[in-house]
Design an enzyme around this catalytic site. Structure first.
Site, mmCIF file in Angstrom:
data_model
loop_
_atom_site.group_PDB
_atom_site.id
_atom_site.type_symbol
_atom_site.label_atom_id
_atom_site.label_comp_id
_atom_site.label_asym_id
_atom_site.label_seq_id
_atom_site.Cartn_x
_atom_site.Cartn_y
_atom_site.Cartn_z
ATOM 1 C CB SER A 2 13.541 55.767 30.488
ATOM 2 O OG SER A 2 13.740 56.693 30.765
ATOM 3 C CG ASP A 11 18.250 61.316 33.222
ATOM 4 O OD1 ASP A 11 17.769 61.921 32.606
ATOM 5 O OD2 ASP A 11 17.728 60.398 34.084
ATOM 6 C CG HIS A 33 17.802 58.642 31.179
ATOM 7 N ND1 HIS A 33 17.013 59.377 32.039
ATOM 8 C CD2 HIS A 33 17.575 57.869 29.590
ATOM 9 C CE1 HIS A 33 15.843 58.099 31.485
ATOM 10 N NE2 HIS A 33 16.233 56.949 30.586
#
Length: 724
Positions: free
Chosen positions: A576, A661, A696
């Site tokens: 991320s 995501d 995610h």
């Protein structure tokens, strides 16, 4: 409501960088990848890598114009896009086929270490013991309870394995029994999009109630009557913005809106206070917050604000008798603890309980009937301070010099026992009950590590690198003894550095697949996290964001210089915002790393931040800056990984994405890989793996999750030539 707080303008100037690679001509396609084994090159009869067709798309902002040739990969409904992602997955499989059964072997190692059939430590609430258990071969937990003692008959509340039947993904966010313990409410996401379904079960009959609400955010709260629920819904940008009240047995379509947050920089979250006397609604951006309360026994009352929001003022609320306790940075950079009356919280009659400190950051608060527990951070380590209602405050002692603790739920307001989880890089996670009065420590459970794990054979240490501006950056390290620092050891260095999120040193049984093969595993505690207090965070955000990247490079250089590893033996990992870190340092110092793994990486920073219709964009202005300001746009373009890919050699790279995501859209890693393929000059492997049914956080099932870790580790082991 107030406007968003202004962008900081007092930050240090960004580090100078060369001309943007996005403005340079494309290089010729890279050579066919080759893989190396420990005993030399292996001929790779591989298909050519997928090459996305460049389709020029002009972008204009801040007085600048440039081309984004892979903009078309954002077209989720375009069959060409899905075909391209599937081709990338097939190519990844072909590349990793050269590693033979290594991914499967590593996966089997990881599964062999875990206690597949296991039981959590029960949590006592109103005479009920709530717990979860797992069964060998099943992906998900089974949530249960017993009345009075663990010898009583078991009642299965929710079997998540049944909930997941026929689905590739299943994540339960909230799981809350009603105050009378007759009902159970939960929220579940079935595709990784973070759009949840709220359901309610009658625990007396086992029947699902018709009160099903979708889509909602993951949080919920019961009112005291056990008939009223509060929940939040999402706006068009996937932002939790409305809090609704639902009366069981009524039509959810008619649920009234209790509170609506119109400022796009704020998210809404609802929860029941530990005291169960008030329902709290928290509205927060990255720099400001505001909390409202509703008496839990009067759920139809209009919410009242505790402290109106103010620019750059954050606070966290706990209810405690006739007072609210607030951890706030108002007048204290590292936060202070204040007490305010419930009856009139807006008055000036606030009382300071713990003053702010330059050396100690106040991280969190639990309020119990006779004790306050304050979670602190000092010199990079978490501490726990106990404040009894009678007697002197004290800190809980911990047995290791480098460790981590995690807060547990502790739902009983009247408890005299604090439960937390203690761990270190060598000590498996341990559930601890601390007697708040007797000051005694009882280990209720320690994570079982099968296979003969002996902590005495491993060692952890914290060292420091020196950043270019002279700041010392901590690095947590763990390895298996004996260690000779001659540069021969492979090293797996991880980093994050954003949002004030601290990466504390904790035990991970999957690490053993690296440690037992001779790796050193490290965590670079770079600026942008909050390990060393709020200043550490502020020195790694907005205009100071480049400090995060130069800190990480300094850590890598230090580890090489001190003989912990060598550039060709150094693998790096981040996800991320940590994936942004991976992309930035790979552009700046590709020669320093032997492998890069970037998971759901936030790498298309400029184009994402220029699109306010995307989830999270507007709230992220406080973290990265608003690119509608030309100075901010230039800063973002100076480090955005996608915009700075250049014609140079890159190390072997594994990149992952999630099709569903909502936080980092799948196209960011896809575009980045496409541009890397077109411009890089080496023959090293570059692979993209997209989970077509998740978001995610990756896979939701525990075995599927371990498979993802095993695949990542196998890639690193293979490209570094450590196949054993």
């Amino acid at each position: 409501m107030q406007d968003r707080p202004a962008l900081r303008t007092d930050a240090a100037p960004a580090r100078a960088v060369p001309a943007l690679a996005a403005d340079l001509p494309e290089a010729a396609p890279a050579a066919t990848p080759r893989l190396e084994r420990a005993d030399g090159p292996v001929p790779a009869e591989l298909p050519p890598p997928p090459m996305a067709t460049p389709r020029p798309h002009r972008v204009a902002a801040g007085g600048l114009e440039w081309t984004d040739e892979y903009h078309w990969l954002r077209e989720r409904e375009n069959p060409e896009v899905i075909a391209h992602l599937e081709a990338e997955n097939a190519y990844t499989d072909a590349v990793m086929a050269r590693a033979g059964d290594l991914p499967e072997r590593v996966f089997r190692e990881m599964v062999a270490r875990i206690q597949e059939t296991d039981l959590s430590v029960p949590e006592a609430i109103d005479g009920w013991l709530y717990y979860s258990r797992t069964e060998a071969g099943k992906q998900y937990p089974i949530f249960c309870r017993r009345r009075g003692s663990m010898e009583a008959p078991e009642e299965v509340l929710l079997d998540q394995n049944l909930l997941a039947e026929g689905k590739d993904y299943c994540r339960v966010a909230a799981l809350e029994p009603s105050p009378d313990h007759a009902l159970l409410a939960w929220t579940v996401d079935h595709d990784g999009s973070e759009e949840y379904v709220l359901e309610v079960k009658d625990l007396r009959t086992g029947a699902l109630l018709p009160d099903r609400v979708a889509p909602v955010a993951g949080n919920l709260a019961w009112a005291a009557d056990s008939r009223t629920l509060f929940y939040t819904t999402l706006d068009a940008t996937h932002r939790p913005w409305r809090v609704h009240r639902h009366r069981l047995g009524t039509d959810p379509a008619l649920d009234p809106v209790v509170l609506e947050e119109r400022d796009e920089a704020f998210f809404a979250h609802v929860h029941l206070a530990r005291s169960r006397a008030v329902v709290l609604v928290d509205l927060a951006s990255h720099t400001s917050s505001e909390s409202w309360f509703i008496p839990a026994d009067r759920p139809e009352e209009v919410p009242r604000v505790i402290r109106p929001r103010a620019a750059n003022v954050e606070y966290e609320v706990e209810h405690h008798g006739d007072r609210f306790l607030l951890l706030t940075n108002a007048g204290a950079r590292n936060f202070r603890l204040m007490s305010v009356p419930v009856g009139d919280p807006g008055t000036p009659g606030w009382v300071e309980v713990i003053p702010g400190s330059d050396a100690v950051k106040l991280d969190g608060l639990d309020a119990f009937e006779r004790h306050l527990v304050v979670y602190e951070r000092e010199r990079g380590l978490r501490q726990v301070r106990v404040i009894p209602d009678a007697g002197e405050p004290y800190r809980i002692p911990f047995p290791e010099p480098v460790y981590s603790i995690r807060r547990n739920e502790n739902p009983d307001h009247r408890t005299r026992v604090l439960r937390f989880t203690y761990t270190s890089l060598v000590t498996p996670s341990s559930v601890i009950d601390w007697d708040l009065d007797a000051r005694t420590w009882t280990m209720r459970k320690q994570q079982v590590v099968n296979g003969g794990y002996d902590a005495a054979h491993y060692r952890s240490e914290r060292v420091h690198a020196v950043a270019p501006d002279g700041v010392e950056v901590p690095i947590s390290l763990v390895w298996k003894e004996p260690l000779v620092r001659d540069g021969a050891r492979p090293l797996f260095l991880q980093g994050y550095g954003a949002y004030g999120s601290s990466w504390d040193p904790a035990f991970s049984s999957p690490y053993l697949s690296l440690l037992d093969r001779g790796f050193v595993v490290g965590i670079a505690h770079v600026r942008g996290g909050e390990e060393l207090g709020r200043a550490w965070y502020e020195d790694g955000k907005l205009a100071r964001k480049p400090n995060t990247f130069t800190d990480f490079i300094a850590c890598a250089e230090h580890l090489v210089r001190e003989g912990w590893t060598a550039p060709g033996r150094l693998a790096i990992n981040g996800g991320s915002a940590g994936g942004l870190l991976m992309g930035a340092v790979a552009n700046l110092r590709p020669d320093l790393f032997g492998a890069v793994t970037a998971e759901v990486p936030f790498v298309d920073v400029v184009h994402t931040m220029l699109d306010p219709t995307l989830p999270l964009t507007v709230i992220e202005y406080d973290e990265w800056g608003n690119p509608n300001d030309p100075e901010v746009l230039r800063l973002l373009r100076s480090y955005s990984p996608y915009d700075n890919v250049r014609a140079q050699a890159y190390p072997p790279m594994l990149v992952t994405a999630g099709l569903n995501d909502p936080r980092v859209q799948y196209w960011e890693p896809a575009k980045w890989v496409a541009r890397l393929r077109a411009r890089k000059t080496d023959g090293n492997p570059l692979v993209l793996r997209t989970n077509m049914g998740a978001g995610h956080a990756g896979a939701s099932g525990r075995y599927d999750y371990l498979r993802e870790i095993a695949f990542k580790y196998a890639f690193v082991l293979h490209v570094l030539g450590v196949d054993g």
